[in-house]
Scaffold this active site. Structure first.
Site, PDB file in Angstrom:
ATOM      1  N   LYS A  14       0.823  -1.203   0.000  1.00 22.05           N
ATOM      2  CA  LYS A  14       0.000   0.000   0.000  1.00 22.05           C
ATOM      3  C   LYS A  14       0.858   1.254   0.000  1.00 22.05           C
ATOM      4  O   LYS A  14       0.643   2.188  -0.790  1.00 22.05           O
ATOM      5  CB  LYS A  14      -0.931  -0.014   1.222  1.00 22.05           C
ATOM      6  CG  LYS A  14      -1.910   1.135   1.263  1.00 22.05           C
ATOM      7  CD  LYS A  14      -2.750   1.089   2.551  1.00 22.05           C
ATOM      8  CE  LYS A  14      -3.711  -0.099   2.513  1.00 22.05           C
ATOM      9  NZ  LYS A  14      -4.455  -0.237   3.780  1.00 22.05           N
ATOM     10  N   ARG A  60      -2.873   2.903   8.983  1.00 24.93           N
ATOM     11  CA  ARG A  60      -3.246   1.599   8.436  1.00 24.93           C
ATOM     12  C   ARG A  60      -2.018   0.725   8.265  1.00 24.93           C
ATOM     13  O   ARG A  60      -0.956   1.222   7.909  1.00 24.93           O
ATOM     14  CB  ARG A  60      -3.848   1.749   7.028  1.00 24.93           C
ATOM     15  CG  ARG A  60      -5.142   2.497   6.959  1.00 24.93           C
ATOM     16  CD  ARG A  60      -5.514   2.665   5.487  1.00 24.93           C
ATOM     17  NE  ARG A  60      -6.329   3.847   5.309  1.00 24.93           N
ATOM     18  CZ  ARG A  60      -7.623   3.791   4.948  1.00 24.93           C
ATOM     19  NH1 ARG A  60      -8.203   2.654   4.719  1.00 24.93           N
ATOM     20  NH2 ARG A  60      -8.299   4.897   4.808  1.00 24.93           N
ATOM     21  N   GLY A  75      -7.784  -7.780   5.723  1.00 22.00           N
ATOM     22  CA  GLY A  75      -8.539  -7.902   6.963  1.00 22.00           C
ATOM     23  C   GLY A  75      -7.783  -8.517   8.106  1.00 22.00           C
ATOM     24  O   GLY A  75      -8.333  -8.742   9.178  1.00 22.00           O
ATOM     25  N   MET A 119      -4.936  -7.347   9.547  1.00 18.95           N
ATOM     26  CA  MET A 119      -4.292  -6.438  10.485  1.00 18.95           C
ATOM     27  C   MET A 119      -5.158  -5.198  10.690  1.00 18.95           C
ATOM     28  O   MET A 119      -6.253  -5.094  10.163  1.00 18.95           O
ATOM     29  CB  MET A 119      -2.886  -6.121  10.009  1.00 18.95           C
ATOM     30  CG  MET A 119      -1.983  -7.352  10.180  1.00 18.95           C
ATOM     31  SD  MET A 119      -0.296  -7.021   9.719  1.00 18.95           S
ATOM     32  CE  MET A 119      -0.518  -6.443   8.069  1.00 18.95           C
ATOM     33  N   ARG A 167      -4.669  -0.568  -6.313  1.00 17.54           N
ATOM     34  CA  ARG A 167      -4.030  -1.900  -6.283  1.00 17.54           C
ATOM     35  C   ARG A 167      -4.513  -2.659  -7.506  1.00 17.54           C
ATOM     36  O   ARG A 167      -5.518  -2.291  -8.123  1.00 17.54           O
ATOM     37  CB  ARG A 167      -4.387  -2.646  -5.005  1.00 17.54           C
ATOM     38  CG  ARG A 167      -5.869  -2.778  -4.806  1.00 17.54           C
ATOM     39  CD  ARG A 167      -6.187  -3.389  -3.454  1.00 17.54           C
ATOM     40  NE  ARG A 167      -7.612  -3.301  -3.219  1.00 17.54           N
ATOM     41  CZ  ARG A 167      -8.198  -3.587  -2.060  1.00 17.54           C
ATOM     42  NH1 ARG A 167      -7.484  -3.955  -1.026  1.00 17.54           N
ATOM     43  NH2 ARG A 167      -9.503  -3.495  -1.938  1.00 17.54           N
ATOM     44  N   HIS A 200     -14.501 -29.595   6.611  1.00 15.18           N
ATOM     45  CA  HIS A 200     -14.579 -30.892   5.929  1.00 15.18           C
ATOM     46  C   HIS A 200     -15.275 -30.750   4.586  1.00 15.18           C
ATOM     47  O   HIS A 200     -14.785 -31.221   3.555  1.00 15.18           O
ATOM     48  CB  HIS A 200     -15.343 -31.864   6.825  1.00 15.18           C
ATOM     49  CG  HIS A 200     -15.547 -33.211   6.216  1.00 15.18           C
ATOM     50  ND1 HIS A 200     -16.651 -33.543   5.474  1.00 15.18           N
ATOM     51  CD2 HIS A 200     -14.754 -34.296   6.207  1.00 15.18           C
ATOM     52  CE1 HIS A 200     -16.549 -34.782   5.063  1.00 15.18           C
ATOM     53  NE2 HIS A 200     -15.402 -35.271   5.491  1.00 15.18           N
ATOM     54  N   SER A 215       5.219 -44.285 -19.273  1.00 15.17           N
ATOM     55  CA  SER A 215       4.153 -43.355 -18.928  1.00 15.17           C
ATOM     56  C   SER A 215       3.855 -43.558 -17.448  1.00 15.17           C
ATOM     57  O   SER A 215       3.517 -44.671 -17.027  1.00 15.17           O
ATOM     58  CB  SER A 215       2.918 -43.632 -19.781  1.00 15.17           C
ATOM     59  OG  SER A 215       1.899 -42.723 -19.431  1.00 15.17           O
ATOM     60  N   GLY A 245       1.952 -43.818 -14.299  1.00 14.82           N
ATOM     61  CA  GLY A 245       0.594 -43.958 -13.795  1.00 14.82           C
ATOM     62  C   GLY A 245       0.641 -43.517 -12.343  1.00 14.82           C
ATOM     63  O   GLY A 245       0.808 -44.319 -11.440  1.00 14.82           O
ATOM     64  N   CYS A 255       0.233 -40.242 -17.323  1.00 17.02           N
ATOM     65  CA  CYS A 255      -1.171 -40.353 -17.702  1.00 17.02           C
ATOM     66  C   CYS A 255      -2.062 -40.500 -16.483  1.00 17.02           C
ATOM     67  O   CYS A 255      -3.241 -40.784 -16.605  1.00 17.02           O
ATOM     68  CB  CYS A 255      -1.392 -41.496 -18.695  1.00 17.02           C
ATOM     69  SG  CYS A 255      -0.961 -43.110 -18.040  1.00 17.02           S
ATOM     70  N   TYR A 278       5.824 -35.289 -22.126  1.00 12.54           N
ATOM     71  CA  TYR A 278       4.453 -34.801 -22.245  1.00 12.54           C
ATOM     72  C   TYR A 278       3.668 -35.168 -20.990  1.00 12.54           C
ATOM     73  O   TYR A 278       4.091 -36.024 -20.212  1.00 12.54           O
ATOM     74  CB  TYR A 278       3.765 -35.405 -23.476  1.00 12.54           C
ATOM     75  CG  TYR A 278       3.561 -36.884 -23.365  1.00 12.54           C
ATOM     76  CD1 TYR A 278       2.413 -37.405 -22.758  1.00 12.54           C
ATOM     77  CD2 TYR A 278       4.514 -37.785 -23.824  1.00 12.54           C
ATOM     78  CE1 TYR A 278       2.242 -38.761 -22.609  1.00 12.54           C
ATOM     79  CE2 TYR A 278       4.351 -39.149 -23.676  1.00 12.54           C
ATOM     80  CZ  TYR A 278       3.214 -39.629 -23.071  1.00 12.54           C
ATOM     81  OH  TYR A 278       3.039 -40.970 -22.900  1.00 12.54           O
TER      82      TYR A 278
END
Lengths: 911, 911
Positions: free
Chosen positions: A47, A117, A126, A128, A361, A483, A800, A802, A868, A888
């Site tokens: 800021k 501030r 929010g 501080m 900002r 949860h 590959s 898995g 993959c 890849y």
């Protein structure tokens, strides 16, 4: 005035003892830390740095100064004692501000008021503290009343100072102050604070002073300098407040950074019709359109905007009401945007016809807007494509691809009063379904094909089976790490949690919001991106994959990335979608899915249950043309691109009826119809199923092991794919076939498979008179395969990973059993940093992958290596795949765009 | 004679072209290869080297010479052409033999006869060829008749030459010759060949000649030199015969070694009552006693001993019949034993009162004898303890510890006619049980507690459930690498396979051997160490663990080994046994076994099924004193030695009724007694079991995961062990407690467990006022734990490899599902070299172990590392554990002696 000029003449203060910079002293800061924006932000906070930058640009910023983050650190490390020289520097800076504003701090006639501030290097919204209106006391309050000719205003800002100071600086619970205001409103018979008059506020102010005296044993400090000093210290201390520490722990911001403190002259937007306040974005942060966007209120304070008492006006209104101000604001917004090279979110206040910019900002934005901003900025010459690519996160592309409610749909629903409530936006995306009030119902409905929104006060591990069957999740309790939130994000299910307005009655199977009652089965629409809950069915839109902005951005991404992006697809229509999304090959075509069709399963079962070689051969002969047709479809769609076909992988009992079901049916028949021929048939079937039953099927007879034990199945599959390849090649399709063996643990398994494959492939090609070039490779999904990759690469031409199974085995964790059960305990208790099935466990599983790549390439330097598993579509995992040199990643078709961007990020960030 | 002396004068032949050495030319060999017995054996083969050595020692060896292994290689590499100079050297050597024997090869009056035998560096019994009586032809046969005054003898040895030469050198099937002899016996009306007279043999000889002419187109070579040359070439070629190649492939003998050929004067033990032949061991190879042991027959040939026509006499008889010869034999046996520093197996022939030694070699021996030999040799000053330790293999100790039939019991049974048959000794140990003719019966009986011998023509994977329920396995078909043999060895079940005499009728559930019929349920006794099958129940003896020889040997082993040997024991009585066997600690005490007692299981079930915290707490409170008592017992027995207690590991559903059983019972009740309260109770139970059911329980909620989800169970266990430790310490017992956490995959799991443990442990110690020092550690049984061992060692003070699970996860192989199913296919097809659950997979699992040890010790240099999986008792695996620097192995109590010796071997071999 003398002190102010003195300050100007004191550049000799050594940098390390310089704790304070006025907003117009950016040069001094740069002289100290170099012309390095990151270092400037490090010292002044985000800021403070922006305020200084705006000041330098000549933008009308209320004068002020910043106390550095180092001062904060020195304060905290020094046992909460202001470091030497700080207070003197504060006073000097304050004098300069006084000079600029033509007011004096504490002056009984013409007092300067300031805000105080926090402002850390990284935004911690929010977390501080802030204190406004510092400088007011019994005397200056009267001066303000005189100056503004508004006694109500002066009392109001004074009581605000008392309240904020009491709460933030002195630690008195806000409820004590609010209770007094409640009383005052009651007495005055009004509903809103803004309706209270000066005469109402006077006793409130006295009551506040009494509270402070009572709680702290001291009077509220009438000395503005003491107010300021205590406020500064309070901001410093708030860096180590519990909220802030928790936030940093959660977001990974270092605890050593400290916060800066910004002391700024107060300006007021509620001093008449030529005053006002508002927030403006330099472009539309929702749609990305290039237009000023925002709200304002005239004759109002920022808080009034938030409180929602008066209806805010769209910013365009300002163009009519105060055309000159609007013009100035527009120019400033565009200038700031150009200067900071990003869309700006700007707070402004108009005080008696004068525009002040309080803060700017980078603007938050929707995924859609982020993509458009990035592309427009390139087109406008503001940034390079490289930066545009980096500005959009893969997660934003992912969000962009979620179904959503369109803006006008949301707004229409809100206008129609269908917005029921708002909670925490815990897992993005829009979902529409019928409310179900327990997991079993949700599961049952979900399985029956009904769209479900599962509604619970909160969720528990027992509920997971219902959650994953639902389209969306809505809870009354819990926050972003509850949860419900964790599970929802894990499974990509839109969720709104902590929606406290819901009064859920699970017994009666309904919830109420005020007078509205929603019963089980009623339709709900929830927006996990905004946290909104709507009554009824809102239309969703699927992402437009031909969105020109996304297409352009991904085109640029493709130029930067070195990692290929392939897709997992079993059916031609999926392969076509993947290709449309930019997939460069099929990294995994699972052949077993082809066995599950209604027309096929009975044949597959006959094959499995065959009691003679002849029976088995007959069933395989029936399957052959079906598999061949599947493969032909894939080859045609992927003409010219590689297609990796994996031989059958799952345990055979997955194709048979459930053992437990048979057991119960047999028991029933024995008791009710013991002579039934069905009983004998079922007993026979039970015996067969019993033989194939396994204690731990994931580690049982599957993958390559099936090929060793039942080579005939493998031969059929090889024949089908080569017959298909030959047929397609004769049509002119360019077939690039790669055959992949699953679950290999020992190189000898692969040797055996190669022998079988080569024999059968040669036979087919000889029959058809066509040569099909093909590659032979393996999945690396068993830890032992990774550990012995050097030996395996002697036979395998490609690997590959898995990573689903590799994670299961490396962790010793069955995904079926862990997710929705104890894995959530692990995440909630912070034992695991992330679900390893979502984000690659770089430390453990990643170590095996790195080892496998290195070892494999010692044997076969040109070994092609891909992934993959599901991690192939996860941005963090893609970055790791890039880092260890994979060729890849292969992911589900819908994630191809995400992966393309993530791969570009990985390449750009490494470079 | 002239040629013989010429040879003596020709030491100038360069070594590389020297193909032949007479038995008395060992000096020349040593001059060539150095005084290096291994190199001498390499050049002359084992048999040739021993013959030369005996000659040097002045032991009466029939003169002869050895053609080197290099000659064989040169012959085979040169396209089956005798290398230059070889034949000339053979002739020269032959002349020297003639000079020594006073006979001439091919001499019509006084002919020398020779044998021609293979002899490679490493013994390959029966794999290569031998031709006896070379030098006989129509003329010399008559001379032999005259010289021996025994026409029958001369004809017999001539026909033997024709037969062996025809078969071995010319490749004519032996059946063709045997058919002629069968005819002759029939004509003469006799039963045995030895009853045939000269007149009977004459037409046989003519018939043999005709066969040779017919089969080869040439006459049998009457020229003795041609006979000799062809015989030598035949031995050379036999090196590359299929049998020999297969044998070398199976035993790992290099194919490049070649075989030597020994040409030796024939001597005859059947030239009258002052002649004889026999085999003698310098000590008893069965019991290990220091006494001459063996058999002989006077007036007989070696073949007669083998044919079993006449009853052989124990060697002691010779002391009475030919005391001087016996004395001489005794002296020679003892001399050879001292010279070769090992018990010798000696072939001898007495020809007309003169003793000839035909061969000596290290004697095969039982495990019991091997142990006693080793100890006695040290006591007699022949070898050092170090060598004694190395001479006994861990496998011999293992065999010694098997139950067995004592020698006198076997002999008594044989005399009583109870020896039914003899097959291949596929898996050692004695077993007594009732015959069962299929796997289901075997399993059912086994589960019912009946001892079973499973009898099958051969076994298949489907039979494994029966095999593992049996005490022993008996098959009519198959050899040492048949399915039955592999499975039996895998599970340590005694087995006799390939017992062709058995005529099994699985339909009638019986087998016949000749007239004897054995029905299902009849008792059998099989000896897997000898391959013998007895009718009825023979008493077995368990190993004597206080056998003084074993005790002495293991005492020496302990001095050499650096690896500790601990034991896995859950109960005090097992711990006591382990301590008696020399265990230095308990490496694994499983607490869950303590839950399975009849008195405990209901409490455990109450704990698991608890619906409230109070119910669970009550159940745990009941379990606490029980566990405490268990631990007290362990601590007392192990006073002063470490005890590693592992917290509960298996999934909780293992303590509950089977899901499938409940399903069926409920269905039955629903149909028959729908209002029964039992139905409701069972439904409730089913629901609980259902909640705990898992798709892959091995990778599910078990191990440390239980501790995270149900910390109360862990707290109870910790409290029980510390209360027990405090109580014991107050009694004066020295408690060395180590607490081990199973299935850890992430260090954070361990941190959580340590917090819980420390809190509870401190609480108990404070209550009791006793300080118990303890260590906190973890199993390394999940691949990820090994990969992140550096992090884990920050918290764990010790590691213990759980190689059972580590193998399962590294291989992605569920042992329950694989063994007895496809793993056998893998072993039979040679895809895996060994069952990785038996012998550590050094390449894969071992790589993880090595990594874990290294990483762990970078963090904690004094980290103690052990192994408590089954591999801890496997000698090959123990060697690997030593090599990677483990501190100890922990195995089942009965394997402690095996491990002590294996650990000593590992240390001695590495040094």
């Amino acid at each position: 005035m003398i002190q102010a000029s003195t300050t100007n003449n004191q550049p000799a203060t050594p940098d390390a003892q310089r704790w304070v910079y006025c907003f117009d002293e950016l040069d001094l800061v740069e002289a100290r830390v170099g012309n390095d924006w990151d270092a400037v932000r490090g010292l002044l906070g985000g800021k403070g740095a922006n305020l200084a930058e705006m000041t330098r640009l000549g933008i009308p910023v209320p004068p002020g100064f910043t106390i550095t983050t180092q001062a904060c650190i020195a304060y905290l490390e020094g046992g909460e004692r202001l470091p030497d020289g700080l207070w003197e520097q504060v006073l000097e800076a304050l004098h300069r501000v006084e000079a600029k504003m033509g007011r004096r701090f504490g002056d009984p006639e013409n007092p300067l008021l300031v805000s105080c501030r926090s402002g850390a290097k990284f935004s911690m919204p929010g977390m501080m503290d802030t204190v406004l209106n510092i400088g007011l006391n019994d005397t200056t309050m009267l001066a303000m009343a005189r100056l503004t000719n508004d006694e109500r205003f002066a009392h109001d800002i004074y009581r605000r100072l008392l309240q904020m100071f009491g709460n933030v600086v002195l630690g008195i619970p806000d409820e004590r102050f609010e209770a007094v205001i409640d009383d005052a409103r009651r007495k005055a018979g009004v509903r809103y604070d803004s309706e209270l008059q000066a005469s109402d506020w006077k006793p409130v102010i006295e009551a506040f002073k009494a509270i402070i005296r009572q709680e702290t044993g001291r009077d509220f400090p009438q000395d503005p300098f003491e107010q300021l000093r205590l406020a500064i210290e309070a901001v410093f201390k708030s860096w180590n407040g519990k909220r802030a520490v928790d936030y940093r722990n959660a977001t990974g911001i270092p605890h050593t950074l400290g916060t800066a403190v910004n002391v700024q002259s107060m300006v007021f937007g509620n001093l008449g019709e030529d005053s006002g306040t508002g927030v403006v974005f330099s472009r539309n942060p929702a749609t990305g359109e290039n237009e000023l966007y925002g709200d304002y209120l005239n004759n109002a304070q920022g808080e009034d905007v938030v409180a929602g008492i008066r209806t805010v006006k769209p910013i365009a209104t300002l163009a009519h009401e105060m055309p000159a101000i609007y013009e100035q604001l527009y120019e400033i917004a565009k200038r700031l945007e150009r200067h900071f090279r990003d869309v700006q979110d700007i707070e402004f206040t108009i005080e008696k016809g004068k525009l002040w910019i309080l803060q700017t900002r980078d603007g938050k934005r929707t995924a859609r807007a982020a993509i458009r901003f990035a592309v427009d900025f390139v087109n406008e010459g503001l940034i390079e494509p490289r930066e545009a690519v980096l500005r959009v996160s893969p997660q934003q592309v992912e969000r962009f691809l979620h179904p959503r409610f369109e803006q006008h749909v949301r707004q229409k629903a809100i206008k129609a009063g269908r917005l029921l409530a708002k909670g925490v936006n815990a897992s993005p995306g829009a979902a529409v379904g019928m409310a179900a009030f327990d997991a079993d119902t949700a599961e049952a409905w979900g399985k029956a094909g009904k769209p479900v929104i599962m509604v619970r006060p909160e969720t528990k591990p027992d509920d997971v089976h219902g959650m994953i069957a639902s389209k969306g999740i809505l809870t009354a309790l819990g926050g972003n790490s509850s949860h419900a939130a964790i599970v929802a994000r894990q499974f990509g299910i839109p969720a709104v949690v902590g929606c406290h307005e819901l009064q859920i009655d699970t017994e009666k199977r309904l919830f109420r919001v005020g007078a509205i009652e929603v019963r089980e089965g009623d339709w709900l629409s929830i927006d996990g991106s905004t946290g909104e809950v709507f009554l009824g069915q809102l239309p969703t839109v699927m992402p437009d994959l031909h969105d020109p902005y996304l297409t352009t951005l991904l085109g640029w991404a493709d130029e930067f990335r070195t990692l290929g992006v392939w897709a997992n697809a079993d059916l031609p229509k999926d392969a076509q979608r993947a290709r449309d999304f930019g997939a460069e090959g099929i990294g995994l075509a699972r052949t077993e899915h082809m066995f599950l069709g209604e027309d096929r399963l009975p044949i597959v079962q006959r094959m499995i249950l065959a009691e003679t070689d002849e029976e088995r051969a007959a069933a395989l002969a029936e399957l052959l043309p079906i598999q061949r047709a599947d493969f032909e479809g894939l080859f045609r769609v992927m003409d010219g691109l590689p297609v990796i076909i994996r031989l059958i992988d799952p345990p055979l009992h997955e194709f048979l009826p459930r053992y437990e079901t048979l057991l119960v049916e047999i028991e029933r028949l024995r008791l009710t119809d013991p002579t039934s021929p069905a009983l004998r048939e079922k007993e026979r079937l039970l015996h067969a199923v019993e033989r194939l039953r396994e204690a731990n099927p994931m580690l049982g007879l599957r993958g390559v092991r099936l090929g060793i034990v039942f080579p005939d199945v493998m031969k059929m599959q090889v024949r089908a794919m080569f017959e298909a390849a030959c047929a397609c090649a004769l049509e002119g399709v360019q077939v690039r076939l790669e055959v992949m063996i699953p679950l290999v643990a020992h190189v000898n398994e692969l040797r055996r498979m190669r022998d079988i494959l080569e024999t059968e492939a040669q036979a087919v090609m000889n029959e058809k008179g066509v040569r099909i070039p093909y590659a032979f490779g393996t999945m690396i999904e068993v830890p032992r395969a990774a550990l012995t990759a050097d030996a395996i690469a002697e036979v395998a031409e490609f690997f590959s990973f898995g990573t689903n199974d590799l994670t299961q085995m490396t962790y010793g964790l069955s995904r079926d059993d862990a997710e929705g059960a104890f894995l959530l305990d692990y995440l909630e208790q912070g034992i695991l940093p992330a679900n390893p099935f979502q984000t690659l466990d770089v430390e453990g599983v990643g170590q095996l992958m790195r080892l496998a790549v290195e070892k494999g390439r010692t044997t076969r330097p040109d070994l092609s290596v891909g992934i993959c598993g599901e991690h192939g579509g996860d941005p963090a995992s893609i970055a790791f795949c890039h880092a260890i040199g994979l060729n890849y990643v292969s992911c589900s078709p819908y994630r191809v765009p995400v992966a393309r961007l993530a791969a570009a990020h990985a390449a750009l960030k490494q470079a």
